[in-house]
Scaffold this motif. Structure first.
Motif, PDB file in Angstrom:
ATOM      1  N   ALA A  18       0.788  -1.460   0.063  1.00 39.40           N
ATOM      2  CA  ALA A  18       0.182  -0.084   0.099  1.00 39.40           C
ATOM      3  C   ALA A  18       0.940   1.212   0.159  1.00 39.40           C
ATOM      4  O   ALA A  18       0.561   2.161  -0.470  1.00 39.40           O
ATOM      5  CB  ALA A  18      -0.962  -0.003   1.171  1.00 39.40           C
ATOM      6  N   THR A  21       2.241   1.724  -3.520  1.00 39.44           N
ATOM      7  CA  THR A  21       1.239   2.101  -4.171  1.00 39.44           C
ATOM      8  C   THR A  21       0.980   3.967  -4.119  1.00 39.44           C
ATOM      9  O   THR A  21       0.862   4.394  -4.895  1.00 39.44           O
ATOM     10  CB  THR A  21      -0.174   1.488  -4.001  1.00 39.44           C
ATOM     11  OG1 THR A  21      -0.237   0.134  -4.434  1.00 39.44           O
ATOM     12  CG2 THR A  21      -1.320   2.351  -4.833  1.00 39.44           C
ATOM     13  N   LYS A 157      -6.134   4.066  -9.134  1.00 37.68           N
ATOM     14  CA  LYS A 157      -6.484   2.628  -9.574  1.00 37.68           C
ATOM     15  C   LYS A 157      -5.728   2.102 -10.416  1.00 37.68           C
ATOM     16  O   LYS A 157      -5.419   0.959 -10.618  1.00 37.68           O
ATOM     17  CB  LYS A 157      -8.100   2.467  -9.730  1.00 37.68           C
ATOM     18  CG  LYS A 157      -8.821   2.897  -8.578  1.00 37.68           C
ATOM     19  CD  LYS A 157     -10.620   2.930  -9.055  1.00 37.68           C
ATOM     20  CE  LYS A 157     -10.670   4.238  -9.778  1.00 37.68           C
ATOM     21  NZ  LYS A 157     -12.161   4.405  -9.572  1.00 37.68           N
ATOM     22  N   SER A 160      -2.202   0.014 -10.213  1.00 38.18           N
ATOM     23  CA  SER A 160      -2.324  -1.458  -9.848  1.00 38.18           C
ATOM     24  C   SER A 160      -1.576  -2.374 -11.255  1.00 38.18           C
ATOM     25  O   SER A 160      -0.865  -3.296 -11.038  1.00 38.18           O
ATOM     26  CB  SER A 160      -3.674  -2.220  -9.808  1.00 38.18           C
ATOM     27  OG  SER A 160      -4.363  -1.762 -10.929  1.00 38.18           O
ATOM     28  N   TYR A 195      -7.882  -0.484  -1.526  1.00 39.93           N
ATOM     29  CA  TYR A 195      -8.173   0.547  -2.651  1.00 39.93           C
ATOM     30  C   TYR A 195      -9.273   1.490  -2.534  1.00 39.93           C
ATOM     31  O   TYR A 195      -9.271   2.662  -2.762  1.00 39.93           O
ATOM     32  CB  TYR A 195      -8.108  -0.202  -3.923  1.00 39.93           C
ATOM     33  CG  TYR A 195      -7.153  -0.189  -4.667  1.00 39.93           C
ATOM     34  CD1 TYR A 195      -6.506   0.969  -5.190  1.00 39.93           C
ATOM     35  CD2 TYR A 195      -6.268  -1.169  -4.807  1.00 39.93           C
ATOM     36  CE1 TYR A 195      -5.005   0.981  -6.117  1.00 39.93           C
ATOM     37  CE2 TYR A 195      -5.025  -1.592  -5.618  1.00 39.93           C
ATOM     38  CZ  TYR A 195      -4.422  -0.324  -5.957  1.00 39.93           C
ATOM     39  OH  TYR A 195      -3.434  -0.387  -6.868  1.00 39.93           O
ATOM     40  N   TYR A 196     -10.186   1.119  -1.642  1.00 41.25           N
ATOM     41  CA  TYR A 196     -11.653   1.644  -1.627  1.00 41.25           C
ATOM     42  C   TYR A 196     -11.377   2.595  -0.468  1.00 41.25           C
ATOM     43  O   TYR A 196     -11.700   4.036  -0.772  1.00 41.25           O
ATOM     44  CB  TYR A 196     -12.588   0.959  -1.026  1.00 41.25           C
ATOM     45  CG  TYR A 196     -13.923   1.621  -0.923  1.00 41.25           C
ATOM     46  CD1 TYR A 196     -14.810   2.019  -2.015  1.00 41.25           C
ATOM     47  CD2 TYR A 196     -14.412   1.958   0.399  1.00 41.25           C
ATOM     48  CE1 TYR A 196     -16.047   2.466  -1.888  1.00 41.25           C
ATOM     49  CE2 TYR A 196     -15.581   2.484   0.593  1.00 41.25           C
ATOM     50  CZ  TYR A 196     -16.382   2.794  -0.346  1.00 41.25           C
ATOM     51  OH  TYR A 196     -17.488   3.817  -0.285  1.00 41.25           O
ATOM     52  N   ASN A 199      -9.215   5.557  -2.066  1.00 39.60           N
ATOM     53  CA  ASN A 199      -9.971   6.299  -2.820  1.00 39.60           C
ATOM     54  C   ASN A 199     -10.904   7.189  -2.021  1.00 39.60           C
ATOM     55  O   ASN A 199     -10.846   8.450  -2.639  1.00 39.60           O
ATOM     56  CB  ASN A 199     -10.819   5.371  -3.664  1.00 39.60           C
ATOM     57  CG  ASN A 199     -10.599   5.553  -5.252  1.00 39.60           C
ATOM     58  OD1 ASN A 199      -9.542   6.065  -5.809  1.00 39.60           O
ATOM     59  ND2 ASN A 199     -11.533   5.271  -6.047  1.00 39.60           N
TER      60      ASN A 199
END
Length: 217
Positions: A18, A21, A157, A160, A195-196, A199
């Motif tokens: 994470a 990312t 997103k 990824s 991810y949610y 976001n």
């Protein structure tokens, strides 16, 4: 059987994924905004040679898939002796891809700014470059924040996709856990939840920034 407990041994790997990312996203976001402004200004105000060069880069960035662009940067350039580390391939590829979309947004915002502001700045002794830097571009950034925010939400997103380059971001970290436990649903469920959450945090941050800028108008 659905077993969330299987994730407990892999939480450090998922947390590291994470963080990778988020790091790739933040760096790519900066590139996408800075390069997007450069593309927009180059197309609108640059000499013919610069306009043609920017358009020659702009069109394929918008007209081809991001995944293909990552392959071309990582594998294609290596065939001519240009070797870019995987993580920088991801950052540059994602940044430039979304810079093309941001450029269209900035270009529209610049064209809607009252020409009287340009004339007023020039009458005060501002050069063309200073007018762009201090008057036009800041307003265009403010006016286009909503659409740029949507691009950034899509960007986080698309980070990824760098997993195909072997970068241990969130999806790649989950795939390593899956290969050891054979529990794909649990890991992909966790990745989706993370991810949610990312976001939601990003959207709330951008909307709050947008409201602050609206109050300063």
């Amino acid at each position: 059987m659905f077993e969330l407990a299987v994730l407990s041994d892999y939480l450090p790997e998922l947390a590291h994924g994470a963080l990778v990312t988020i790091s790739i996203f933040l760096t790519s976001a900066i590139i996408s905004v800075v390069a997007g402004v450069f593309f927009a200004v180059g197309i609108l105000y640059g000499p013919t040679s610069l306009r043609l060069a920017v358009r020659a880069l702009h069109w394929p960035l918008m007209g081809t898939p991001l995944l293909l662009q990552l392959f071309l940067i990582y594998y294609g350039l290596s065939q001519i002796g240009v070797r870019i580390p995987a993580i920088w391939t991801g950052i540059i590829g994602i940044g430039l891809h979304f810079a093309a979309y941001n450029a269209d947004v900035f270009k529209t915002a610049i064209l809607t700014i009252d020409k009287g502001q340009t004339e007023g700045a020039r009458s005060l002794g501002f050069s063309k470059f200073e007018t762009l830097l201090y008057v036009i571009v800041p307003q265009a950034l403010r006016d286009s924040l909503n659409q740029v925010a949507n691009n950034l939400l899509a960007m986080i997103k698309d980070v990824s996709l760098v997993s195909i380059l072997g970068i241990t971001e969130l999806v790649h970290a989950a795939q390593q856990g899956i290969s050891a436990t054979y529990k794909p649903f649990e890991f992909y469920f966790a990745v989706g939840a993370i991810y949610y959450a990312l976001n939601m945090v990003l959207e709330l941050t951008l909307r709050q920034l947008e409201r602050k800028l609206e109050l300063q108008r």
